[in-house]
Design an enzyme around this catalytic site. Structure first.
Site, PDB file in Angstrom:
ATOM      1  N   LYS A  68     115.649 100.422 105.123  1.00 57.89           N
ATOM      2  CA  LYS A  68     116.598 100.067 104.050  1.00 57.89           C
ATOM      3  C   LYS A  68     116.160 100.809 102.800  1.00 57.89           C
ATOM      4  O   LYS A  68     115.209 100.431 102.110  1.00 57.89           O
ATOM      5  CB  LYS A  68     116.553  98.556 103.815  1.00 57.89           C
ATOM      6  CG  LYS A  68     117.841  97.924 103.343  1.00 57.89           C
ATOM      7  CD  LYS A  68     118.312  98.302 101.964  1.00 57.89           C
ATOM      8  CE  LYS A  68     117.618  97.691 100.790  1.00 57.89           C
ATOM      9  NZ  LYS A  68     117.971  98.390  99.530  1.00 57.89           N
TER      10      LYS A  68
ATOM     11  N   GLU B 126     103.474  96.480  99.453  1.00 54.81           N
ATOM     12  CA  GLU B 126     102.908  97.507  98.562  1.00 54.81           C
ATOM     13  C   GLU B 126     103.678  97.366  97.263  1.00 54.81           C
ATOM     14  O   GLU B 126     104.839  97.782  97.176  1.00 54.81           O
ATOM     15  CB  GLU B 126     103.138  98.909  99.146  1.00 54.81           C
ATOM     16  CG  GLU B 126     102.379  99.185 100.423  1.00 54.81           C
ATOM     17  CD  GLU B 126     100.943  99.621 100.175  1.00 54.81           C
ATOM     18  OE1 GLU B 126     100.579  99.918  99.027  1.00 54.81           O
ATOM     19  OE2 GLU B 126     100.178  99.656 101.154  1.00 54.81           O
TER      20      GLU B 126
ATOM     21  N   CYS C  27     103.626 103.837  91.077  1.00 46.12           N
ATOM     22  CA  CYS C  27     103.015 102.503  91.128  1.00 46.12           C
ATOM     23  C   CYS C  27     101.576 102.512  90.635  1.00 46.12           C
ATOM     24  O   CYS C  27     101.132 101.569  90.002  1.00 46.12           O
ATOM     25  CB  CYS C  27     103.093 101.967  92.554  1.00 46.12           C
ATOM     26  SG  CYS C  27     102.436 103.127  93.760  1.00 46.12           S
TER      27      CYS C  27
HETATM   28  P1  NAD Z   1     112.464  96.878  93.795  1.00 52.21           P
HETATM   29  O1  NAD Z   1     111.516  95.798  94.165  1.00 52.21           O
HETATM   30  O2  NAD Z   1     113.533  96.570  92.831  1.00 52.21           O
HETATM   31  O3  NAD Z   1     113.202  97.441  95.099  1.00 52.21           O
HETATM   32  C1  NAD Z   1     112.496  97.929  96.214  1.00 52.21           C
HETATM   33  C2  NAD Z   1     113.361  97.772  97.439  1.00 52.21           C
HETATM   34  O4  NAD Z   1     113.590  96.387  97.645  1.00 52.21           O
HETATM   35  C3  NAD Z   1     114.740  98.419  97.323  1.00 52.21           C
HETATM   36  O5  NAD Z   1     115.114  98.956  98.574  1.00 52.21           O
HETATM   37  C4  NAD Z   1     115.627  97.243  96.968  1.00 52.21           C
HETATM   38  O6  NAD Z   1     116.975  97.406  97.356  1.00 52.21           O
HETATM   39  C5  NAD Z   1     114.979  96.139  97.764  1.00 52.21           C
HETATM   40  N1  NAD Z   1     115.271  94.795  97.253  1.00 52.21           N
HETATM   41  C6  NAD Z   1     115.599  94.446  95.979  1.00 52.21           C
HETATM   42  N2  NAD Z   1     115.852  93.111  95.919  1.00 52.21           N
HETATM   43  C7  NAD Z   1     115.668  92.629  97.175  1.00 52.21           C
HETATM   44  C8  NAD Z   1     115.778  91.337  97.753  1.00 52.21           C
HETATM   45  N3  NAD Z   1     116.155  90.280  97.028  1.00 52.21           N
HETATM   46  N4  NAD Z   1     115.496  91.203  99.072  1.00 52.21           N
HETATM   47  C9  NAD Z   1     115.105  92.265  99.823  1.00 52.21           C
HETATM   48  N5  NAD Z   1     115.032  93.512  99.337  1.00 52.21           N
HETATM   49  C10 NAD Z   1     115.283  93.694  98.015  1.00 52.21           C
HETATM   50  O7  NAD Z   1     111.566  98.103  93.333  1.00 52.21           O
HETATM   51  P2  NAD Z   1     112.052  99.508  92.788  1.00 52.21           P
HETATM   52  O8  NAD Z   1     112.539  99.296  91.398  1.00 52.21           O
HETATM   53  O9  NAD Z   1     112.946 100.159  93.786  1.00 52.21           O
HETATM   54  O10 NAD Z   1     110.694 100.352  92.789  1.00 52.21           O
HETATM   55  C11 NAD Z   1     109.761 100.274  91.781  1.00 52.21           C
HETATM   56  C12 NAD Z   1     108.644  99.324  92.153  1.00 52.21           C
HETATM   57  O11 NAD Z   1     108.043  99.740  93.374  1.00 52.21           O
HETATM   58  C13 NAD Z   1     107.533  99.335  91.130  1.00 52.21           C
HETATM   59  O12 NAD Z   1     107.114  98.008  90.912  1.00 52.21           O
HETATM   60  C14 NAD Z   1     106.426 100.134  91.810  1.00 52.21           C
HETATM   61  O13 NAD Z   1     105.138  99.837  91.356  1.00 52.21           O
HETATM   62  C15 NAD Z   1     106.623  99.738  93.233  1.00 52.21           C
HETATM   63  N6  NAD Z   1     106.020 100.725  94.146  1.00 52.21           N
HETATM   64  C16 NAD Z   1     104.863 100.396  94.794  1.00 52.21           C
HETATM   65  C17 NAD Z   1     104.255 101.335  95.630  1.00 52.21           C
HETATM   66  C18 NAD Z   1     102.973 101.014  96.353  1.00 52.21           C
HETATM   67  O14 NAD Z   1     102.624 101.736  97.282  1.00 52.21           O
HETATM   68  N7  NAD Z   1     102.242  99.977  95.962  1.00 52.21           N
HETATM   69  C19 NAD Z   1     104.821 102.595  95.808  1.00 52.21           C
HETATM   70  C20 NAD Z   1     106.001 102.893  95.127  1.00 52.21           C
HETATM   71  C21 NAD Z   1     106.594 101.935  94.298  1.00 52.21           C
END
Ligand code: NAD
Length: 496
Positions: free
Chosen positions: A190, A266, A300
């Site tokens: 997804k 993550e 991140c």
């Molecule tokens: P997000 O949490 O908004 O979204 C991530 C994914 O989750 C997307 O595909 C989104 O559609 C989905 N999602 C959103 N709401 C959901 C729900 N209620 N149920 C299930 N899925 C849902 O994050 P983002 O804004 O896309 O990405 C940025 C974040 O990702 C930052 O916090 C960053 O630190 C983190 N990140 C972490 C790593 C790591 O390896 N630790 C790597 C990259 C990004």
């Protein structure tokens, strides 16, 4: 290949936008017929409309994934066979290298040079790494009496959902999906709604390489619909989630409300970067700026809290301001650009609102702070540095996910470590020092999954990545990636 504007423009004229879900090996509209617009942050214009999957599509895809798993079409192929298919996938990604890089840049605004030489090149290596590894993993035989055979073996878990974010869309899809596939699981991806295009392409290439239709499916859609339906599904065995801590917590909740599926997280970070006066200051300046401005700060593990020895704090800030000239945001499609856009309007507003909060909290703006090139319709923010930040300020505690650095001063080593650990996150941390004792002491004391000494954000597939505290649960990277995608079984045999 050296990227030139001509090469990039030619590729753009040839691009087609695959915008449907991939279910059971077929490009498919969402059952509801709904779509969402994917907008390029370069100019705010719509690139295409993408299938918006929901519960009905999730139910269908999970059933197909389960049937494929039960039949053993992929799960029971030998590791050598799965390796061949995944190596072919790596070759296909390499053949589509430029196309994927251009698509990534158009969809989420990172500089083409980074997409091309970083994300897509890195993804090829990642796919090869897990493909090559899978036939080199051995199981265990327990030490027993001579009439007993005790075996500990790994098995694929079943149906794995990989929910991925928008900051490294293709690379993160590969690094989450491929170890799960290599283990023999049936995987559903997804992608984030902000950047779905390269993940759809990934699905097509995986099918072309020979991954069976039910073992790789792609469901673009919103988090609250497609994402939640996967998280709550009674027949999904594992969710591998990369994204914000806020949504990571929701996935734990979904698991507890449904089938207790394994949830590997993550999540976010607010990483400290301690700079001691005894270090190579020039290198610390250059790398600290790179770490926080690369990908417009949308990383991140970005070292967003510069914890500076008071004796050299002003020198560091002055140096970073100097280096920031190379990171002025500009057209991501230009091969010389080092900093592109913020991913979308929502994220742009979020970053600007944090900058405003920093001003109101009393931090001193030393650089930047403004949106740029608004007339282009794109979402650009200039490199921003706050001096005189206190670690309890919002800009020092919350993840901004933009090119914003908070500088906090310290007077002694113990205080630096205390400030570094005073956060709810624990993804990455770093220290710059030429004192071996301080370096080792800090490496042990810093509560983070990755500690860097005299460097920033290094790492590749040979090492683990993941967070302490609210930065996540579990580790990806290295052969340990297979752990989160396998069940471990003991078989106990009494020999007659
Ligand atoms: P997000 O949490 O908004 O979204 C991530 C994914 O989750 C997307 O595909 C989104 O559609 C989905 N999602 C959103 N709401 C959901 C729900 N209620 N149920 C299930 N899925 C849902 O994050 P983002 O804004 O896309 O990405 C940025 C974040 O990702 C930052 O916090 C960053 O630190 C983190 N990140 C972490 C790593 C790591 O390896 N630790 C790597 C990259 C990004």
């Amino acid at each position: 290949m050296e990227l030139t504007t001509d090469i990039i423009q030619q590729q753009i004229t040839k691009l087609t936008y695959d915008n449907q879900a991939i279910i059971n090996g077929k490009k498919t509209a969402a059952a509801s017929g709904e779509t969402f617009e994917t907008i390029s942050p370069i100019d705010g214009k719509v690139l295409t409309k993408v299938a918006s999957c929901d519960q009905v599509d999730v139910d269908k895809a999970v059933k197909i994934a389960r049937d494929t798993f039960q039949k053993g079409t992929w799960a029971q192929q030998s590791p050598q066979e799965r390796k061949k298919v995944l190596l072919k996938l790596a070759d296909l990604i390499a053949q589509h290298h430029l196309e994927l890089a251009v698509l990534e840049t158009l969809d989420m605004g990172k500089p083409i040079n980074d997409s091309f030489n970083g994300d897509i090149a890195g993804a090829v290596e990642t796919v090869r790494y897990y493909a090559e590894a899978i036939d080199k993993i051995y199981d265990d035989i327990a030490p027993t009496e001579s009439n007993i055979l005790g075996m500990i073996t790994r098995e694929p878990c079943g149906v794995v959902a990989c929910i991925v974010p928008w900051n490294f869309p293709f690379y993160l899809a590969c690094s989450r999906v491929v170890p799960a596939l290599a283990m023999g699981n049936s995987v559903i991806v997804k992608p984030a709604e902000q950047s779905p295009l390269t993940a759809i392409k990934f699905g097509e290439l995986a099918l072309a390489a020979g991954v069976p239709a039910g073992a790789i499916q792609v469901l673009p859609g919103f988090g609250e619909t497609a994402g939640q339906a996967l998280g709550m599904h009674m027949d999904v065995d594992v969710v591998s989630f990369t994204g914000s801590t806020e949504v990571g917590k929701l996935l734990l909740h979904y698991s507890s409300q449904s089938n207790m599926k394994r949830v590997w997280l993550e999540c976010g970070g607010k990483s400290p970067n301690i700079v001691m006066a005894d270090c190579n200051i020039e290198k610390a300046i250059e790398q600290s700026a790179y770490g926080v401005f690369k990908n417009s700060g949308q990383i991140c593990c970005a070292p967003t809290r510069l914890i500076a020895d008071r004796k050299i704090k002003d020198q560091l800030i002055e140096g970073i301001i100097g280096v920031s000239k190379h990171y002025q945001p500009s057209d991501p499609l230009n091969p010389t650009t080092k900093m592109g856009t913020i991913v979308d309007k929502n994220q742009l507003d979020k970053v600007l609102s944090y900058i405003e909060k920093g001003r109101k909290e009393g931090a001193q703006l030393a650089l930047g702070g403004e949106r740029k090139h608004a007339d282009s319709g794109g979402y650009y923010v200039e490199p921003t540095v706050f001096d005189k930040v206190k670690n309890n300020m919002v800009i020092a505690q919350e993840e901004i996910f933009g090119p914003v650095l908070s500088v906090i001063s310290f007077d002694d080593f113990d205080t630096a470590i205390k400030i570094a650990n005073d956060t709810s996150y624990g993804l990455a941390a770093g220290i710059w020092t030429n004192d071996l004792n301080k370096a080792h002491k800090a490496a042990r004391a810093l509560r983070a999954g990755v500690v860097s000494i005299n460097s920033v954000s290094r790492g590749n597939d040979t090492v683990t990545f993941g967070g302490y505290k609210q930065s996540g649960i579990g580790r990806l990277g290295s052969l340990r990636s297979f752990d989160i995608y396998s069940e471990v079984k003991t078989t106990w045999i009494e020999l007659q």
